[in-house]
Design an enzyme around this catalytic site. Structure first.
Site, PDB file in Angstrom:
ATOM      1  N   HIS A 164       0.820  -1.217   0.000  1.00 23.27           N
ATOM      2  CA  HIS A 164       0.000   0.000   0.000  1.00 23.27           C
ATOM      3  C   HIS A 164       0.854   1.267   0.000  1.00 23.27           C
ATOM      4  CE1 HIS A 164      -3.480  -2.426   2.027  1.00 23.27           C
ATOM      5  NE2 HIS A 164      -3.119  -2.901   0.851  1.00 23.27           N
ATOM      6  N   ILE A 210       1.042   7.030   0.520  1.00 24.44           N
ATOM      7  CA  ILE A 210       0.509   5.918   1.316  1.00 24.44           C
ATOM      8  C   ILE A 210      -0.997   5.796   1.076  1.00 24.44           C
ATOM      9  CG2 ILE A 210       0.269   4.982   3.653  1.00 24.44           C
ATOM     10  CD1 ILE A 210       2.467   7.142   4.425  1.00 24.44           C
ATOM     11  N   CYS A 211      -1.421   4.597   0.761  1.00 19.22           N
ATOM     12  CA  CYS A 211      -2.851   4.377   0.570  1.00 19.22           C
ATOM     13  C   CYS A 211      -3.455   3.927   1.894  1.00 19.22           C
ATOM     14  CB  CYS A 211      -3.079   3.327  -0.514  1.00 19.22           C
ATOM     15  SG  CYS A 211      -4.823   3.003  -0.804  1.00 19.22           S
ATOM     16  N   LEU A 212      -3.917   4.908   2.668  1.00 17.00           N
ATOM     17  CA  LEU A 212      -4.474   4.608   3.991  1.00 17.00           C
ATOM     18  C   LEU A 212      -5.654   5.558   4.202  1.00 17.00           C
ATOM     19  CD1 LEU A 212      -4.186   3.124   6.747  1.00 17.00           C
ATOM     20  CD2 LEU A 212      -2.645   4.970   7.457  1.00 17.00           C
TER      21      LEU A 212
END
Ligand SMILES: [Zn+2]
Ligand SMILES: [Zn+2]
Ligand SMILES: [Zn+2]
Ligand SMILES: [Zn+2]
Ligand SMILES: [Zn+2]
Ligand SMILES: [Zn+2]
Ligand SMILES: [Zn+2]
Lengths: 161, 586
Positions: free
Chosen positions: A91, A98-100
């Protein structure tokens, strides 16, 4: 969408300053374990060292998070990226994005830098493979003009990982 | 063409054929009311409904107040059935896309689950019991009474609530599903709290989102797509057409929200629109409103709606705007009086080789597309022009005409009707060109039948349009009443009803997928021989609307059996001395 790379350059509001000072004080008394923040004069940009947790695939590795606060923090989320080199993670893109979800759509002003750090560490710790997201190259190419991750319309990856 | 048979049938049958009317859509049967033409029998009765009127609508137009009332009504309904507050009912309805029955079903199936999903707590929790509390956002300490919370009791100071709510409202309609800022808590923040804490401007924005949600998230309603129009349409799916006419007068398809396109289906329309945008660069020249006169080569601007163009003096060449052919030739050679719809005929006559530009378009496919596109686009602009003319007619000319011709305005409704008919026919005709483009080349019989019907309809429309546009001028620009005004009335009214019939026939045939052509083994049947009952001339019961969608009177008629009415071209049985369509004497 506000352009956060612009708004982060705007001076912090009084509310934001007060709130960040409180967060900083709290951090100094009680830092989240695994993170070190070298306090500077710049309240608007924090650079935080992340230590990979013991017993995970990032054990003994060190990475750096850069946190930029917008003028109207905490109503608006900070921009959080990994500085180069970003950890290999399904991610985390090679440009540090950041894929959050909590960094974007699911941000709440009741969250803090500390709570972001804990989420990121838990994201790292639960990973079983050191690899880039499938769409890494395409995404990074699209971000070449310096686009902030906050301008991305994220399609959140499966949060089991 | 052996239309003789048909004409025979049509005129022999005195009774109205019932199955012709049974199973029709609402629109068709409505038009029955409008099609009695009693005004022709009786000059004092001009009470016909307007062309576009329908009495059996399967939709309702809503203004903002209507929307609000319906929304409040649904909220009250849910609040009383579930014994919950209005605020909670609104949250539930929003979540289930404003479906009262869905809220009901879900709630009574598993109330606990529904409450969890939408964030409705059964028992509100008070703020923590302390003199002072720390705000969960700014981390400042405040006295308890300057803090508030949603039903969950998580305390935040007023300033932070305001910031939180304002940020959410300015982020978009997501503010309608706002939750407590505490990340571990999903408690819903209700409308009451938002309205009491938001600034005046934000409150307005929130109200707007709330109202919009009722239209946009609701499967039964949509906004009218006309620019600047604030009406919404509530549509009852099932039966009938998707065509909707908004109170702003814009007609659109409820299914695909493109402009109304009956008799063409939504798929064809979307294919056609995509095709147009793909070809738009090539097509730009077509949209230009000027073409060179085919005789003197001076640029001519088309400023009227019908296709009959007369070049300015001294040339005065009369030609067809679409094919640039001499107007005098428009007749047998183009497949019907005035009609100019036939691609094949035009191609064979070499019309397309005429201009340089067209020669550049080497590809047959593009040329073919061009043929249909040009006619589609021209009818579109003709329709726009007719709409503007209609408005001018209603706002200025009718009064003037009433004055000049000493006629009460109530006696001039036939003019408005004529224009409404023109507007509607231009719309239909336009879409039939998209239909024609997609009608497979190899279906020769269907193509021929289609082009025949289209040509008939088109020539009728051109006659009507010309009469309403040009002949009417003659009665406007006079000193005193014209003797022949009543004749003009009959002619225009006759043309209106005849044209309506042609178009109904065309629409019906296309909606049937031109199936009649198979059933009757050829292209000769006009609208099929299924007894388009011949109208008796006796008015109401005769439903004369079904009668005249026959061959145009100007050709293919055996004169030993029929005579063609000079005014409306209706083919009358030899025995009749008065035109069955327009009541003119032979
Ligand atoms: Zn606060
Ligand atoms: Zn809460
Ligand atoms: Zn409208
Ligand atoms: Zn449609
Ligand atoms: Zn000329
Ligand atoms: Zn022509
Ligand atoms: Zn007649």
């Amino acid at each position: 969408m506000t352009d956060s790379s612009v708004s982060s350059r705007k001076v912090l509001s009084k509310i934001a300053t007060n709130r960040l000072q409180k967060e900083l004080t709290e951090w100094q008394i009680n830092p989240p374990s695994g993170f070190t923040h070298k306090v500077t004069d710049n309240l608007q940009r924090w650079v935080i060292e992340v230590n990979g947790a013991q017993g995970t695939i990032y054990d003994n590795e060190k990475y750096q998070l850069q946190v930029d606060f917008p003028e109207n923090y905490p109503m608006e989320a900070p921009q959080v990226i990994f500085l180069h080199p970003a950890p290999l993670h399904p991610h985390i893109y090679s440009n540090g994005h950041i894929c959050l979800d909590i960094l974007y759509d699911s941000w709440s002003p009741a969250m803090t830098v500390g709570s972001i750090c804990i989420s990121i560490l838990s994201m790292l710790s639960s990973s079983t493979a050191k690899e880039r997201p499938e769409d890494n190259d395409r995404y990074v190419k699209n971000c070449r003009n310096g686009r902030s991750p906050k301008e991305t319309r994220w399609w959140f990856h499966d949060d089991k990982v | 063409m052996d239309s003789e048979d048909d004409m025979h049938d049509a005129n022999d049958a005195e009774s109205v054929d019932d199955d012709f009317y049974s199973g029709e859509t609402a629109m068709d049967s409505d038009d029955g009311d409008a099609a009695d033409y009693e005004f022709i029998d009786n000059d004092s009765d001009d009470s016909n409904d307007l062309v576009s009127h329908r009495s059996q609508q399967n939709y309702t137009i809503l203004n903002e107040t209507d929307i609000q009332l319906r929304q409040e009504d649904d909220i009250m309904k849910i609040a009383s059935i579930l014994s919950i507050s209005d605020v909670a009912a609104a949250i539930l309805l929003r979540h289930y896309n404003w479906s009262v029955s869905k809220v009901n079903d879900e709630w009574f199936a598993d109330e606990e689950k529904v409450r969890r999903v939408v964030g409705l707590l059964e028992e509100p929790r008070p703020l923590p019991n302390a003199k002072e509390l720390t705000c969960g956002i700014c981390f400042e300490v405040y006295p308890c009474d300057s803090m508030s919370s949603a039903a969950c009791g998580h305390p935040f100071c007023v300033t932070c609530w305001q910031g939180y709510i304002s940020t959410a409202i300015n982020d978009g309609p997501g503010c309608l599903t706002l939750r407590c800022p505490d990340p571990s808590c999903g408690a819903a923040v209700g409308k009451d709290m938002i309205v009491s804490l938001a600034s005046h401007d934000d409150r307005e924005k929130y109200r707007r989102y709330f109202l919009r949600s009722f239209v946009e998230d609701n499967r039964k309603t949509k906004w009218c797509p006309a620019p600047g129009c604030d009406y919404a349409v509530d549509f009852i799916v099932g039966g009938g057409t998707f065509d909707v006419t908004c109170r702003c007068s814009y007609s659109f398809c409820w299914n695909c929200t493109e402009e109304a396109h009956r008799p063409v289906d939504c798929d064809t329309v979307s294919k056609w629109i995509m095709k147009n945008s793909a070809e738009s660069e090539n097509m730009n020249w077509i949209l230009a409103n000027s073409k060179p006169c085919p005789k003197c080569k001076r640029p001519i601007e088309k400023n009227q709606g019908c296709m009959h163009i007369t070049c300015t003096p001294p040339c005065k060449f009369e030609f067809c705007w679409l094919c640039l052919g001499a107007w005098a030739d428009h007749g047998e050679r183009t497949g019907g009086f005035y009609a100019c719809n036939r691609y094949e005929a035009a191609k064979q006559e070499g019309v397309y080789d005429d201009t340089e530009k067209r020669r550049e378009m080497a590809k047959n496919s593009l040329e073919r597309y061009t043929h249909y596109y040009e006619r589609w686009a021209t009818n579109q602009s003709s329709r726009q022009k007719a709409l503007a003319d209609l408005q001018q007619m209603q706002s200025i000319h009718l009064e003037k005409l009433s004055d000049k011709q000493c006629q009460p305005e109530s006696q001039l409704k036939f003019i408005t009707e004529a224009w409404l008919q023109i507007v509607e026919c231009r719309r239909v005709l336009k879409w039939t060109y998209a239909y024609g483009y997609y009608l497979p080349e190899h279906e020769h019989a269907k193509r021929q039948f289609f082009e025949y019907l289209q040509g008939e309809a088109e020539s009728g429309l051109e006659r009507l349009h010309q009469c309403a546009e040009k002949e009417l001028q003659g009665y406007l620009n006079v000193e005193g009443p014209s003797k022949d005004f009543n004749e003009f009335r009959m002619k225009l009214a006759g043309l209106t009803s005849v044209t309506r019939n042609y178009f109904e026939n065309l629409v019906r045939a296309l909606e049937n997928g031109l199936s009649d052509v198979d059933a009757h083994g050829g292209t000769s049947r006009i609208g099929g021989s299924r007894s388009l009952g011949a109208g008796s001339s006796k008015g109401r019961t005769s439903r004369s609307k079904g009668t005249s969608a026959r061959s145009s009177g100007s050709r293919n008629i055996d004169d030993s059996v029929h005579w063609s009415c000079e005014y409306c071209t209706f083919a009358n049985a030899k025995s009749a001395t008065i035109c069955q369509m327009c009541q003119q004497r032979r």
